[in-house]
Design a protein around this motif. Structure first.
Motif, PDB file in Angstrom:
ATOM      1  N   HIS A   1       1.148  -1.029   0.077  1.00 58.09           N
ATOM      2  CA  HIS A   1       0.086   0.198   0.215  1.00 58.09           C
ATOM      3  C   HIS A   1       1.009   0.961  -0.077  1.00 58.09           C
ATOM      4  CE1 HIS A   1      -3.223   2.124   1.546  1.00 58.09           C
ATOM      5  NE2 HIS A   1      -2.654   3.056   2.193  1.00 58.09           N
TER       6      HIS A   1
ATOM      7  N   HIS B   1       1.617   4.419  -2.765  1.00 58.45           N
ATOM      8  CA  HIS B   1       1.458   5.819  -2.464  1.00 58.45           C
ATOM      9  C   HIS B   1       3.283   6.379  -2.770  1.00 58.45           C
ATOM     10  CE1 HIS B   1      -1.617   6.614  -0.380  1.00 58.45           C
ATOM     11  NE2 HIS B   1      -1.352   6.000   0.944  1.00 58.45           N
TER      12      HIS B   1
ATOM     13  N   SER C   1       0.736  10.632   4.827  1.00 57.56           N
ATOM     14  CA  SER C   1       0.040   9.583   3.851  1.00 57.56           C
ATOM     15  C   SER C   1      -1.510   9.508   4.497  1.00 57.56           C
ATOM     16  CB  SER C   1       0.646   8.501   3.570  1.00 57.56           C
ATOM     17  OG  SER C   1       0.456   7.968   4.085  1.00 57.56           O
ATOM     18  N   HIS C   2      -1.941   8.799   4.015  1.00 57.62           N
ATOM     19  CA  HIS C   2      -3.856   8.913   4.484  1.00 57.62           C
ATOM     20  C   HIS C   2      -4.437  10.142   4.495  1.00 57.62           C
ATOM     21  CE1 HIS C   2      -2.817   4.543   5.703  1.00 57.62           C
ATOM     22  NE2 HIS C   2      -1.790   4.884   6.150  1.00 57.62           N
TER      23      HIS C   2
ATOM     24  N   GLU D   1      -5.887   7.347  -1.467  1.00 63.76           N
ATOM     25  CA  GLU D   1      -5.615   5.551  -1.142  1.00 63.76           C
ATOM     26  C   GLU D   1      -6.733   4.772  -1.879  1.00 63.76           C
ATOM     27  OE1 GLU D   1      -4.708   5.159   2.124  1.00 63.76           O
ATOM     28  OE2 GLU D   1      -3.702   7.008   2.067  1.00 63.76           O
TER      29      GLU D   1
END
Ligand SMILES: [Zn+2]
Ligand SMILES: [Zn+2]
Length: 227
Positions: A97, A101, A113-114, A120
């Protein structure tokens, strides 16, 4: 739109690394490090003092508390934080994941991130493709990995075929197939007239070689009637 870009990017990473898929934490970390990221393992609590200080200094206490992995990109610092206590399988998923990114062309620097849903989605789709890029793509990787071997096999086949042609050109066999040969009653082979195994036998049946072959007889190994 995002879908296609994530797929292309995932395929590109696999092609560059000549991997069928990315299901191995070591491979993932190696690739992540090639983007100048440092992997930092943390625990939800009781981290060593210097790590606790770094977490405070970068102001990522919140992320450490709420996420199992996240990226920190700021002031030329590139960190991938990952929870030390997650199982190997989960660790792989998290790394895939985050690599998504890192590979996202729209993922700007100086952010954690997030953040946005769109990003996402890119990371999640990238993660899916890189885990299972599809049979057709795997075949493409197989060709890139094995092309030398495939060329060698092809050349070997050409060589053997050429050799067979030189030793036994097809013309000669057709010329010979009209030749007369002999089969004993109850025998399974066809012979030349002079063959020692038929010379003193009666009840010989006359065939052309072509007929004998068609009837299921095999050439005698003593007189080798085809040669
Ligand atoms: Zn994310
Ligand atoms: Zn014979």
């Amino acid at each position: 739109m995002t879908n296609k870009k994530a797929k292309q990017k995932a395929h590109k990473i696999l092609l560059q690394n000549r991997l069928y898929s990315l299901c191995n934490c070591n491979d993932l970390e190696r690739i992540i490090k090639s983007y100048q990221f440092t992997v930092i393992e943390y625990k939800k609590s009781n981290n060593p003092e210097n790590l606790s200080e770094l977490i405070k200094k970068l102001r990522v206490e919140n992320e450490v508390m709420h996420y199992n992995s996240f990226l920190y990109i700021k002031n030329n610092l590139k960190f991938l934080f990952i929870n030390k206590d997650v199982a190997d399988n989960d660790r792989c998923s998290l790394l895939r994941h985050e690599l998504g990114h890192i590979c996202d062309p729209d993922f700007t620097c100086s952010e954690i991130s997030h953040s946005e849903i769109e990003k996402e989605e890119f990371a999640n789709e990238f993660s899916c493709y890189i885990k299972n890029p599809g049979a057709l793509f795997k075949f493409r990787i197989f060709i890139t990995r094995k092309w030398k071997l495939l060329v060698e096999i092809f050349l070997l086949i050409c060589f053997v075929a050429g050799l067979c042609f030189l030793i036994n050109p097809p013309g000669i066999q057709t010329a010979n197939s009209d030749k007369t040969c002999y089969v004993t009653s109850g025998g399974k082979k066809y012979h030349e007239e002079f063959c020692i195994t038929v010379k003193y036998k009666n009840n010989l049946t006359e065939y052309s070689i072509a007929e004998a072959v068609k009837a299921g007889y095999e050439p005698c190994l003593v007189c080798l009637p085809e040669e």
